[in-house]
Design a protein around this motif. Structure first.
Motif, PDB file in Angstrom:
ATOM      1  N   LEU A 154     -15.404   2.524  -1.703  1.00 36.02           N
ATOM      2  CA  LEU A 154     -14.434   1.457  -1.947  1.00 36.02           C
ATOM      3  C   LEU A 154     -13.348   1.441  -0.877  1.00 36.02           C
ATOM      4  CD1 LEU A 154     -14.094   1.628  -5.823  1.00 36.02           C
ATOM      5  CD2 LEU A 154     -15.199  -0.142  -4.460  1.00 36.02           C
ATOM      6  N   PHE A 155     -12.948   2.613  -0.399  1.00 38.56           N
ATOM      7  CA  PHE A 155     -11.990   2.689   0.698  1.00 38.56           C
ATOM      8  C   PHE A 155     -12.531   1.982   1.939  1.00 38.56           C
ATOM      9  CE2 PHE A 155     -10.814   4.958   4.597  1.00 38.56           C
ATOM     10  CZ  PHE A 155      -9.445   4.715   4.625  1.00 38.56           C
ATOM     11  N   LEU A 156     -13.795   2.232   2.253  1.00 34.35           N
ATOM     12  CA  LEU A 156     -14.403   1.582   3.415  1.00 34.35           C
ATOM     13  C   LEU A 156     -14.501   0.069   3.224  1.00 34.35           C
ATOM     14  CD1 LEU A 156     -17.184   4.136   4.361  1.00 34.35           C
ATOM     15  CD2 LEU A 156     -15.031   3.684   5.552  1.00 34.35           C
ATOM     16  N   LEU A 157     -14.770  -0.368   1.994  1.00 32.53           N
ATOM     17  CA  LEU A 157     -14.797  -1.804   1.724  1.00 32.53           C
ATOM     18  C   LEU A 157     -13.423  -2.442   1.942  1.00 32.53           C
ATOM     19  CD1 LEU A 157     -17.039  -2.241  -1.442  1.00 32.53           C
ATOM     20  CD2 LEU A 157     -17.522  -2.946   0.886  1.00 32.53           C
ATOM     21  N   VAL A 158     -12.372  -1.784   1.481  1.00 34.96           N
ATOM     22  CA  VAL A 158     -11.014  -2.302   1.662  1.00 34.96           C
ATOM     23  C   VAL A 158     -10.665  -2.377   3.137  1.00 34.96           C
ATOM     24  CG1 VAL A 158      -8.567  -1.740   1.292  1.00 34.96           C
ATOM     25  CG2 VAL A 158     -10.174  -1.595  -0.603  1.00 34.96           C
ATOM     26  N   ILE A 159     -10.965  -1.318   3.884  1.00 30.80           N
ATOM     27  CA  ILE A 159     -10.669  -1.295   5.316  1.00 30.80           C
ATOM     28  C   ILE A 159     -11.478  -2.378   6.045  1.00 30.80           C
ATOM     29  CG2 ILE A 159     -10.855   0.094   7.416  1.00 30.80           C
ATOM     30  CD1 ILE A 159      -8.569   0.919   5.598  1.00 30.80           C
ATOM     31  N   MET A 204       2.028 -14.265   9.665  1.00 34.23           N
ATOM     32  CA  MET A 204       2.402 -13.811   8.334  1.00 34.23           C
ATOM     33  C   MET A 204       1.185 -13.286   7.575  1.00 34.23           C
ATOM     34  SD  MET A 204       5.033 -13.698   6.333  1.00 34.23           S
ATOM     35  CE  MET A 204       5.495 -13.616   4.664  1.00 34.23           C
ATOM     36  N   LYS A 205       0.027 -13.965   7.711  1.00 39.28           N
ATOM     37  CA  LYS A 205      -1.135 -13.525   6.950  1.00 39.28           C
ATOM     38  C   LYS A 205      -1.660 -12.171   7.425  1.00 39.28           C
ATOM     39  CE  LYS A 205      -4.362 -16.111   9.748  1.00 39.28           C
ATOM     40  NZ  LYS A 205      -5.356 -17.107   9.801  1.00 39.28           N
ATOM     41  N   GLY A 206      -1.434 -11.859   8.688  1.00 39.49           N
ATOM     42  CA  GLY A 206      -1.867 -10.572   9.203  1.00 39.49           C
ATOM     43  C   GLY A 206      -1.045  -9.419   8.663  1.00 39.49           C
ATOM     44  N   GLN A 207       0.192  -9.712   8.280  1.00 36.61           N
ATOM     45  CA  GLN A 207       1.053  -8.656   7.761  1.00 36.61           C
ATOM     46  C   GLN A 207       0.521  -8.110   6.433  1.00 36.61           C
ATOM     47  OE1 GLN A 207       4.879 -10.465   7.564  1.00 36.61           O
ATOM     48  NE2 GLN A 207       5.317 -10.115   9.722  1.00 36.61           N
ATOM     49  N   TYR A 208       0.002  -8.992   5.585  1.00 36.44           N
ATOM     50  CA  TYR A 208      -0.535  -8.542   4.300  1.00 36.44           C
ATOM     51  C   TYR A 208      -1.776  -7.678   4.503  1.00 36.44           C
ATOM     52  CZ  TYR A 208       2.568 -11.883   2.069  1.00 36.44           C
ATOM     53  OH  TYR A 208       3.662 -12.563   1.656  1.00 36.44           O
ATOM     54  N   ALA A 209      -2.645  -8.091   5.411  1.00 32.90           N
ATOM     55  CA  ALA A 209      -3.857  -7.311   5.671  1.00 32.90           C
ATOM     56  C   ALA A 209      -3.495  -5.959   6.270  1.00 32.90           C
ATOM     57  CB  ALA A 209      -4.782  -8.081   6.604  1.00 32.90           C
ATOM     58  N   LEU A 210      -2.550  -5.940   7.181  1.00 31.45           N
ATOM     59  CA  LEU A 210      -2.122  -4.681   7.776  1.00 31.45           C
ATOM     60  C   LEU A 210      -1.466  -3.779   6.731  1.00 31.45           C
ATOM     61  CD1 LEU A 210      -1.918  -3.058  10.369  1.00 31.45           C
ATOM     62  CD2 LEU A 210       0.291  -4.142  10.785  1.00 31.45           C
ATOM     63  N   LEU A 211      -0.678  -4.366   5.843  1.00 29.38           N
ATOM     64  CA  LEU A 211      -0.055  -3.587   4.774  1.00 29.38           C
ATOM     65  C   LEU A 211      -1.109  -2.965   3.861  1.00 29.38           C
ATOM     66  CD1 LEU A 211       2.566  -2.710   3.342  1.00 29.38           C
ATOM     67  CD2 LEU A 211       2.397  -4.810   2.008  1.00 29.38           C
ATOM     68  N   ILE A 220      -4.174  -2.183   4.671  1.00 34.55           N
ATOM     69  CA  ILE A 220      -4.836  -1.115   5.421  1.00 34.55           C
ATOM     70  C   ILE A 220      -3.972   0.139   5.436  1.00 34.55           C
ATOM     71  CG2 ILE A 220      -5.565  -0.414   7.745  1.00 34.55           C
ATOM     72  CD1 ILE A 220      -6.579  -3.270   8.151  1.00 34.55           C
ATOM     73  N   LEU A 221      -2.676  -0.030   5.641  1.00 34.27           N
ATOM     74  CA  LEU A 221      -1.779   1.122   5.663  1.00 34.27           C
ATOM     75  C   LEU A 221      -1.711   1.815   4.301  1.00 34.27           C
ATOM     76  CD1 LEU A 221       1.130  -0.228   7.878  1.00 34.27           C
ATOM     77  CD2 LEU A 221      -0.554   1.519   8.463  1.00 34.27           C
ATOM     78  N   ILE A 222      -1.674   1.032   3.231  1.00 38.91           N
ATOM     79  CA  ILE A 222      -1.649   1.624   1.886  1.00 38.91           C
ATOM     80  C   ILE A 222      -2.944   2.381   1.606  1.00 38.91           C
ATOM     81  CG2 ILE A 222      -1.644   1.074  -0.582  1.00 38.91           C
ATOM     82  CD1 ILE A 222       0.393  -1.129   0.077  1.00 38.91           C
ATOM     83  N   ALA A 223      -4.081   1.802   1.998  1.00 42.57           N
ATOM     84  CA  ALA A 223      -5.363   2.487   1.803  1.00 42.57           C
ATOM     85  C   ALA A 223      -5.410   3.768   2.625  1.00 42.57           C
ATOM     86  CB  ALA A 223      -6.513   1.563   2.188  1.00 42.57           C
ATOM     87  N   GLY A 224      -4.876   3.736   3.836  1.00 39.40           N
ATOM     88  CA  GLY A 224      -4.820   4.942   4.658  1.00 39.40           C
ATOM     89  C   GLY A 224      -3.940   6.018   4.045  1.00 39.40           C
ATOM     90  N   PHE A 225      -2.816   5.602   3.466  1.00 37.43           N
ATOM     91  CA  PHE A 225      -1.943   6.567   2.799  1.00 37.43           C
ATOM     92  C   PHE A 225      -2.644   7.202   1.594  1.00 37.43           C
ATOM     93  CE2 PHE A 225       1.144   7.433  -0.595  1.00 37.43           C
ATOM     94  CZ  PHE A 225       1.831   8.474   0.010  1.00 37.43           C
ATOM     95  N   LEU A 226      -3.359   6.384   0.826  1.00 36.50           N
ATOM     96  CA  LEU A 226      -4.085   6.930  -0.328  1.00 36.50           C
ATOM     97  C   LEU A 226      -5.171   7.911   0.106  1.00 36.50           C
ATOM     98  CD1 LEU A 226      -4.352   3.785  -2.614  1.00 36.50           C
ATOM     99  CD2 LEU A 226      -2.865   5.773  -2.891  1.00 36.50           C
ATOM    100  N   LEU A 227      -5.828   7.612   1.227  1.00 37.78           N
ATOM    101  CA  LEU A 227      -6.820   8.552   1.748  1.00 37.78           C
ATOM    102  C   LEU A 227      -6.139   9.837   2.204  1.00 37.78           C
ATOM    103  CD1 LEU A 227      -9.744   9.163   2.569  1.00 37.78           C
ATOM    104  CD2 LEU A 227      -9.195   8.211   4.806  1.00 37.78           C
ATOM    105  N   TYR A 228      -4.970   9.724   2.824  1.00 39.63           N
ATOM    106  CA  TYR A 228      -4.211  10.900   3.258  1.00 39.63           C
ATOM    107  C   TYR A 228      -3.857  11.798   2.072  1.00 39.63           C
ATOM    108  CZ  TYR A 228      -0.294  13.627   5.065  1.00 39.63           C
ATOM    109  OH  TYR A 228       0.556  14.644   5.400  1.00 39.63           O
ATOM    110  N   VAL A 229      -3.481  11.181   0.959  1.00 35.99           N
ATOM    111  CA  VAL A 229      -3.122  11.950  -0.232  1.00 35.99           C
ATOM    112  C   VAL A 229      -4.372  12.565  -0.878  1.00 35.99           C
ATOM    113  CG1 VAL A 229      -2.192  11.752  -2.574  1.00 35.99           C
ATOM    114  CG2 VAL A 229      -1.023  10.637  -0.673  1.00 35.99           C
TER     115      VAL A 229
END
Length: 76
Positions: free
Chosen positions: A42-47, A1-8, A10-19
């Motif tokens: 900051l993106f790299l820090l989040v990732i 369960m805890k990995g799902q939040y971290a993966l989420l 990462i995916l949100i940060a990737g989407f923001l970078l895509y935009v």
């Protein structure tokens, strides 16, 4: 369960970078370049932090630790 939040996260940060990616090369002034440089930092820090959490290099956030403890008490 805890990995799902971290993966989420990462995916949100990737989407923001895509935009944001099409706007980064359009920066002309030094203020714009400073903004995008700090944004990428900051993106790299989040990732990095979420990757470390996924790989269990660091402890998960306190909020997620409390949920794990509550689940353990409910199961026993």
């Amino acid at each position: 369960m805890k990995g799902q939040y971290a993966l989420l996260r990462i995916l949100i940060a990737g989407f923001l970078l895509y935009v944001a990616w099409p706007f980064i090369p359009q920066s002309v002034t030094s203020i714009e370049q400073l903004f995008w440089g700090s944004w990428l930092f900051l993106f790299l820090l989040v990732i990095g932090a979420n990757s470390a959490s996924l790989l269990q290099i660091i402890q998960p956030p306190i909020m997620e630790q409390k949920r794990e403890k509550q689940r353990k008490t409910y199961n026993h």
